[in-house]
Design an enzyme around this catalytic site. Sequence first.
Site, PDB file in Angstrom:
ATOM      1  N   HIS A   1       0.849  -1.203   0.000  1.00  0.00           N
ATOM      2  CA  HIS A   1       0.000   0.000   0.000  1.00  0.00           C
ATOM      3  C   HIS A   1       0.879   1.245   0.000  1.00  0.00           C
ATOM      4  CE1 HIS A   1       1.090  -0.543   4.230  1.00  0.00           C
ATOM      5  NE2 HIS A   1       0.847   0.747   4.418  1.00  0.00           N
TER       6      HIS A   1
ATOM      7  N   ASP B   1       0.790   5.126   1.825  1.00  0.00           N
ATOM      8  CA  ASP B   1       0.071   5.786   2.918  1.00  0.00           C
ATOM      9  C   ASP B   1      -0.580   7.048   2.358  1.00  0.00           C
ATOM     10  OD1 ASP B   1       0.831   3.793   4.610  1.00  0.00           O
ATOM     11  OD2 ASP B   1       2.532   4.872   5.457  1.00  0.00           O
TER      12      ASP B   1
ATOM     13  N   HIS C   1       4.785   0.156   0.039  1.00  0.00           N
ATOM     14  CA  HIS C   1       5.502  -0.638   1.029  1.00  0.00           C
ATOM     15  C   HIS C   1       4.602  -1.713   1.602  1.00  0.00           C
ATOM     16  CE1 HIS C   1       3.598   2.756   3.100  1.00  0.00           C
ATOM     17  NE2 HIS C   1       3.592   2.031   4.189  1.00  0.00           N
TER      18      HIS C   1
ATOM     19  N   ARG D   1       7.444  -8.893  16.014  1.00  0.00           N
ATOM     20  CA  ARG D   1       7.958  -7.566  15.666  1.00  0.00           C
ATOM     21  C   ARG D   1       6.885  -6.512  15.914  1.00  0.00           C
ATOM     22  NH1 ARG D   1       7.242  -4.918  10.614  1.00  0.00           N
ATOM     23  NH2 ARG D   1       8.661  -3.149  10.482  1.00  0.00           N
TER      24      ARG D   1
HETATM   25  O1  LIG Z   1       5.263  -2.143  10.280  1.00  0.00           O
HETATM   26  C1  LIG Z   1       5.790  -1.590   9.313  1.00  0.00           C
HETATM   27  O2  LIG Z   1       6.998  -1.658   9.092  1.00  0.00           O
HETATM   28  C2  LIG Z   1       4.947  -0.822   8.317  1.00  0.00           C
HETATM   29  C3  LIG Z   1       3.681  -0.254   8.891  1.00  0.00           C
HETATM   30  C4  LIG Z   1       2.872   0.499   7.885  1.00  0.00           C
HETATM   31  O3  LIG Z   1       3.133   0.483   6.722  1.00  0.00           O
HETATM   32  C5  LIG Z   1       1.701   1.291   8.319  1.00  0.00           C
HETATM   33  O4  LIG Z   1       1.350   1.291   9.517  1.00  0.00           O
HETATM   34  O5  LIG Z   1       1.107   1.968   7.425  1.00  0.00           O
HETATM   35 FE   LIG Z   2       2.047   2.077   5.613  1.00  0.00          FE
END
Ligand SMILES: O=C(O)CCC(=O)C(=O)O
Ligand SMILES: [Fe+2]
Length: 344
Positions: A214, A216, A271, A281
Amino acid sequence: MAYACQMQSSFHSFQTQLWDVELTAEAVTSPLVLDEFIKTGEYSDSDCRLPEQYILPEQLCPQVAYNSYTEGTPVIDLKSFTMSDDQSTLQNSIEEVAKALKEWRIFHVINHGVRKEKLPWSEAFTVMGSPELHVREYASKIWPHDHDTFSCACEEYGSCFRQLAEQIMNILINVLEVDPGHFEELRKRPLVALHPNHYPICPEPDKTLGLGPHTDPGFFTLLLLDENVGGLQIEKDGKWIAIRPLKDAITYITGDCIEVTSQGRYKAVRHRAVTNSKQPRSSISFMYAPTPTATISCPPELITEEQPQIYRPFTWDDILAIRKSRATEIHQGKLRIIDTFMKI
Ligand SMILES: O=C(O)CCC(=O)C(=O)O
Ligand SMILES: [Fe+2]
């Protein structure tokens, strides 16, 4: 074994997305099944397989492991902006950011002033605010009797992230070399969202994703990554690459609204998050987005005859409407909201 099977529903990070959902107890109730899972440490049961509902079609599975890092993510030292009176050093730093935005669309920020504390979270949800984050309201719905430590930490992070976001936005406007006045309304009551994610250990990480591909939607996102466990991957030059987390850094990610307000000069980065079978994690993301009622458009200086306006002006409400009406395509990564605002 017991844990793994019990945790069936938790291989994806819990995404209780509260974008436009009314704040009700139901809206924030997520399956609280992760605590036990986290305590188990290294995942050791080789019999336990990923439940069917999490297995993605092969072409969508991550081919790049969480720790097959591609080195070279740019590092931006915020000190060079805040401590330097020298115009040429400042200009060099601005050029460094411009290069990072162009080539990587992501960079690590050091000397950012955000204190890192350990958070006792175990789920993921989004706390929206404009600009105040009503963390307590949200957290008390999930943990009615025991959310104080969590809420305090989120409030602290929220305010530090907010300050850092303002500084970075100033830098981006400098990089764009446009009239800061264009962004005044957009920055008056920016929409901010804190989103703690938790990705439990996963028995078959190559068959699923923690968070699908996606971009952001805001101007940008600031990420506090687990410095010991990788998982963030970005699409760079058509390939997925794993980003190595940098100790004590905050990671910047370009969002859709910078792509729009820069006339496509600086593109949002696609990403995703992958899981692994060794360690759980966690990450915290902080979205910095325009004032919901303000009109999002690119500064007139960036519109030329050779480069006519790419996106028609729109508001955050328009974004929410598209999110609702075309949820499936967006969720499947087939549609980017801003593409619906393209002029041609
Ligand atoms: O956890 C991650 O590394 C990415 C999180 C992410 O892309 C988001 O919260 O929009
Ligand atoms: Fe994100």
